[in-house]
Design a protein around this motif. Structure first.
Motif: not given
Length: 96
Positions: A69-70, A45, A66, A41
């Protein structure tokens, strides 16, 4: 009444042992996935932010990266909650 409590504790002992084994396995998998997913992640990001900064990606693409990644970051947190849930069940079965 005391004898009934002792009998119930003896009967629930295999359940508590199984829950302990499952909890330890989930803790190990959580640790392993947290290590791998947090690295992934972070890379995703940083790549998203840098690709937007260098003009390689649109705002929509950066937002999607993003979000991925979250999502990778939050998965080990959810499995950590499962470990806490298993511990709560074990404590409630102990019944002291």
């Amino acid at each position: 009444m005391r004898i009934v409590k002792i009998i119930v504790k003896v009967i629930l002992l295999p359940v508590r042992i199984c829950l302990t084994v499952v909890q330890l396995m989930v803790m190990f998998v959580t640790w392993l996935s947290a290590t791998v997913f947090h690295i992934l992640s972070g890379i995703i990001c940083i790549t998203a932010i840098l690709s937007y900064g260098f003009g390689q990606e649109t705002c929509k693409g950066v937002f999607q990266m993003l979000l991925v990644g979250f999502a990778l970051y939050i998965l080990p947190v959810l499995s950590g909650w499962a470990v806490v849930w298993l511990e709560t069940i074990k404590i409630s079965l102990k019944g002291d």
